[in-house]
Design an enzyme around this catalytic site. Structure first.
Site, PDB file in Angstrom:
ATOM      1  N   HIS A 127      44.811  35.277  44.117  1.00 37.07           N
ATOM      2  CA  HIS A 127      45.253  35.159  42.722  1.00 37.07           C
ATOM      3  C   HIS A 127      44.893  33.855  42.020  1.00 37.07           C
ATOM      4  CE1 HIS A 127      47.622  36.578  39.385  1.00 37.07           C
ATOM      5  NE2 HIS A 127      48.695  35.853  39.603  1.00 37.07           N
ATOM      6  N   ARG A 158      51.665  31.644  33.972  1.00 36.23           N
ATOM      7  CA  ARG A 158      50.850  32.727  33.422  1.00 36.23           C
ATOM      8  C   ARG A 158      51.585  33.527  32.352  1.00 36.23           C
ATOM      9  NH1 ARG A 158      46.643  33.764  37.349  1.00 36.23           N
ATOM     10  NH2 ARG A 158      47.092  32.717  39.315  1.00 36.23           N
ATOM     11  N   HIS A 170      36.353  39.766  42.235  1.00 34.50           N
ATOM     12  CA  HIS A 170      36.100  39.749  40.785  1.00 34.50           C
ATOM     13  C   HIS A 170      34.665  40.134  40.416  1.00 34.50           C
ATOM     14  CE1 HIS A 170      39.775  38.696  38.774  1.00 34.50           C
ATOM     15  NE2 HIS A 170      40.010  37.703  39.617  1.00 34.50           N
ATOM     16  N   ASP A 181      36.621  43.046  37.339  1.00 32.88           N
ATOM     17  CA  ASP A 181      36.781  42.222  36.128  1.00 32.88           C
ATOM     18  C   ASP A 181      36.088  40.867  36.303  1.00 32.88           C
ATOM     19  OD1 ASP A 181      38.101  43.977  34.473  1.00 32.88           O
ATOM     20  OD2 ASP A 181      40.101  43.291  35.031  1.00 32.88           O
ATOM     21  N   ARG A 182      35.770  40.268  35.135  1.00 29.64           N
ATOM     22  CA  ARG A 182      35.072  38.980  35.061  1.00 29.64           C
ATOM     23  C   ARG A 182      33.606  39.139  35.476  1.00 29.64           C
ATOM     24  NH1 ARG A 182      38.331  35.859  31.905  1.00 29.64           N
ATOM     25  NH2 ARG A 182      40.329  35.423  32.848  1.00 29.64           N
ATOM     26  N   ASP A 231      40.290  37.332  46.125  1.00 30.79           N
ATOM     27  CA  ASP A 231      39.645  37.883  44.924  1.00 30.79           C
ATOM     28  C   ASP A 231      38.123  37.915  45.063  1.00 30.79           C
ATOM     29  OD1 ASP A 231      42.211  36.683  44.427  1.00 30.79           O
ATOM     30  OD2 ASP A 231      41.876  36.888  42.282  1.00 30.79           O
ATOM     31  N   ASN A 276      46.535  42.023  40.211  1.00 31.86           N
ATOM     32  CA  ASN A 276      46.954  42.181  38.816  1.00 31.86           C
ATOM     33  C   ASN A 276      45.815  42.700  37.935  1.00 31.86           C
ATOM     34  OD1 ASN A 276      45.900  39.392  39.259  1.00 31.86           O
ATOM     35  ND2 ASN A 276      46.188  39.212  37.052  1.00 31.86           N
ATOM     36  N   HIS A 277      44.559  42.577  38.392  1.00 33.45           N
ATOM     37  CA  HIS A 277      43.432  43.086  37.608  1.00 33.45           C
ATOM     38  C   HIS A 277      43.119  44.544  37.912  1.00 33.45           C
ATOM     39  CE1 HIS A 277      41.687  39.862  35.093  1.00 33.45           C
ATOM     40  NE2 HIS A 277      42.439  39.105  35.881  1.00 33.45           N
ATOM     41  N   ASP A 296      42.246  42.152  43.039  1.00 35.22           N
ATOM     42  CA  ASP A 296      41.301  41.619  42.055  1.00 35.22           C
ATOM     43  C   ASP A 296      39.863  41.816  42.523  1.00 35.22           C
ATOM     44  OD1 ASP A 296      43.487  40.977  40.542  1.00 35.22           O
ATOM     45  OD2 ASP A 296      42.909  38.895  40.196  1.00 35.22           O
ATOM     46  N   HIS A 330      48.909  40.045  46.760  1.00 36.38           N
ATOM     47  CA  HIS A 330      47.980  39.377  45.862  1.00 36.38           C
ATOM     48  C   HIS A 330      48.597  38.161  45.183  1.00 36.38           C
ATOM     49  CE1 HIS A 330      44.617  38.787  43.184  1.00 36.38           C
ATOM     50  NE2 HIS A 330      45.451  38.702  42.176  1.00 36.38           N
TER      51      HIS A 330
END
Length: 511
Positions: A442, A415, A259, A289-290, A257, A318-319, A286, A367
């Site tokens: 992840h 999750r 991010h 995001d964030r 990730d 997943n993002h 990923d 991922h």
């Protein structure tokens, strides 16, 4: 039965995300208290207080441990579950947060923060209808709670919008954003001093792009759109499971990730070299995001994929989905830096990202993780129809969302999406598909990586000091044709003063 008080309780408004339960509340009078001694109650309070200190220090994992011990000592106090639910939210264990909030409400239906926590968990999972119901309950009992009112209003808008979109949307009639673009007539202003390319991305363009982004400048929309159109065409030709070959004497790098942490991405390239035909990479989902430099990250990764299509690889996380992007900042960032049309085009492109990769026929990289069903084969993954938003069940979902667990067997996901799988599940999957080990991402890891399941399941996470708060290292994996993983770890580097989630909707600032 006499009422039993406990030193747990309500600090701050419902929207105060720093609040954990600290003051006295009365446990529901109807709750039975068999076998709970005064000694156990006092010990539970001590453990809860210790957990609160860890929570305030943002050490959420230790907070969870001590909240759990408090619950074990006295399982009949709603606030203990409510506090642990909040800690689970902070660690993105939305399924467990949901369970704890529901357990708190089973103990005490008047425990308002239980509704709030449950709504927040459902919101994080994109289950806005359920979130609306709980926010409505909060508002009923606390009509002056501005945060709950804001979230109720925004969730209601999302539910209505989704219903409207479903009503007008038909997969057969939905037009591609690409069809509506007129890139040739996008005017290149005279004062634009950024990188340019004619028809294809060049190495010179990519080097200039990295420096341009480092200086916090935007690439012209003409080139951003061109990259997206070209990468969309490239991804559509790829299978859901891609095969990668490391040539004899070659080196290969796997990153987890990112991010939106662009300046840490630059640091990876500084430590390990720029991508090239002799220095191939795989980025394992990923990307966005964030972090608030997600546009810079994704255009960089897409640019290198266009430059080195056979030596630079990308897998979906997943993002890379519409719901996640609308909640965690990417959609807002693209709209702020470019247009909502471009944000929609990113959603379209993400639908064509490959779901997994196999290196030298022996190492599978995805991922999330493995599956809730036995006997899933590599051919099953190759056959997955991926041109869609991630479903809530099945192979595609689990590739993006699942996590390993230390104990054998399977368990529901912490999750709330995907599953958890033990070392026996990993072993059987590897044996039946003639593989040596799997690499996944992840999850934040303190050292940037973790080796589990007897060395057969490796996690790599490449975003150090995740969200500017976690204090973790980042890592990447390098290997040669012997496929023996080597780990490089690194600390976060400074970045411009733009906070994580800066472009996210205020209602999603619960993390």
């Amino acid at each position: 039965m006499a009422q039993t008080s406990s030193t747990v309780s309500d600090m701050g408004s419902m929207g105060d995300t720093s609040a954990v339960e600290t003051k006295d509340v009365i446990v529901n009078e109807k709750t039975p208290l068999p076998g709970i001694s005064e000694k156990d109650k006092l010990r539970a309070e001590e453990l809860k207080n210790k957990a609160n200190e860890f929570f305030k220090a943002q050490d959420f994992q230790n907070a969870i441990i001590y909240y759990s011990q408090a619950i074990e000592a006295n399982p009949l106090v709603a606030a203990y579950y409510g506090n642990r639910s909040f800690a689970y939210l902070k660690t993105e264990c939305f399924g467990l947060a949901l369970e704890d909030a529901s357990e708190a409400l089973a103990i005490d239906r008047s425990y308002i923060k239980g509704y709030y926590r449950r709504a927040t968990a459902n919101m994080a999972l994109g289950k806005f209808k359920k979130a609306v119901k709980d926010y409505e309950t909060v508002m009923k009992y606390r009509p002056n709670d501005k945060d709950a009112k804001l979230k109720f209003t925004e969730c209601s808008k999302i539910v209505k919008r989704q219903a409207f979109e479903r009503a007008i949307r038909s997969d057969d009639s939905k037009k591609s954003v690409v069809e509506s673009l007129d890139i040739e007539n996008m005017v290149l202003e005279d004062d634009y001093d950024g990188p340019k390319f004619e028809n294809t991305v060049s190495k010179e363009f990519m080097v200039d792009l990295l420096e341009h982004f480092r200086q916090q400048k935007k690439v012209h929309r003409r080139y951003a759109y061109t990259i997206l159109v070209q990468i969309n065409k490239l991804f559509r030709k790829l299978p859901s499971l891609c095969d990668i070959t490391i040539p004899e004497g070659g080196k290969f790098t796997v990153c987890g990730d990112i991010h939106g942490q662009f300046y840490d991405l630059l640091n990876i390239f500084k430590l390990n070299g720029l991508p090239s035909e002799d220095n191939p990479y795989l980025f394992n989902g990923d990307f966005v995001d964030r972090g608030s430099f997600s546009v810079e990250v994704i255009l960089t990764l897409f640019g290198f994929k266009l430059l080195y299509p056979d030596h630079f690889h990308l897998s979906r996380g997943n993002h890379e989905s519409e719901t996640m992007n609308q909640m965690y900042g990417f959609y807002g960032e693209v709209k702020a830096k470019y247009t909502s049309q471009m944000a929609d085009l990113f959603t379209e492109v993400y639908n064509w990202l490959p779901l997994a990769q196999v290196i030298n026929q022996k190492v599978m990289v995805m991922h999330g993780g493995l599956f809730s069903a036995d006997n899933v084969t590599l051919d099953d993954i190759r056959k997955v129809e991926r041109d869609r938003q991630p479903p809530e069940t099945g192979i595609m979902c689990e590739l993006l969302w699942s996590d390993p667990q230390p104990q054998p067997g399977r368990a529901p996901s912490k999750r709330g999406v995907g599953c958890q799988f033990g070392p026996d599940i990993t072993k059987r999957f590897l044996e039946s598909n003639n593989l040596e080990y799997v690499i996944r991402s992840h999850e934040v890891k303190a050292d940037g990586y973790e080796v589990a399941h007897d060395g057969k399941c490796i996690t790599v996470f490449s975003a150090p000091n995740y969200c500017d708060t976690m204090g973790n290292k980042g890592a990447f994996i390098t290997m040669g044709t012997d496929l023996k993983p080597k780990y490089t770890t690194y600390e976060a580097v400074p970045h411009p003063d733009v906070r994580p989630m800066a472009y996210a909707n205020a209602m999603f600032g619960f993390m």
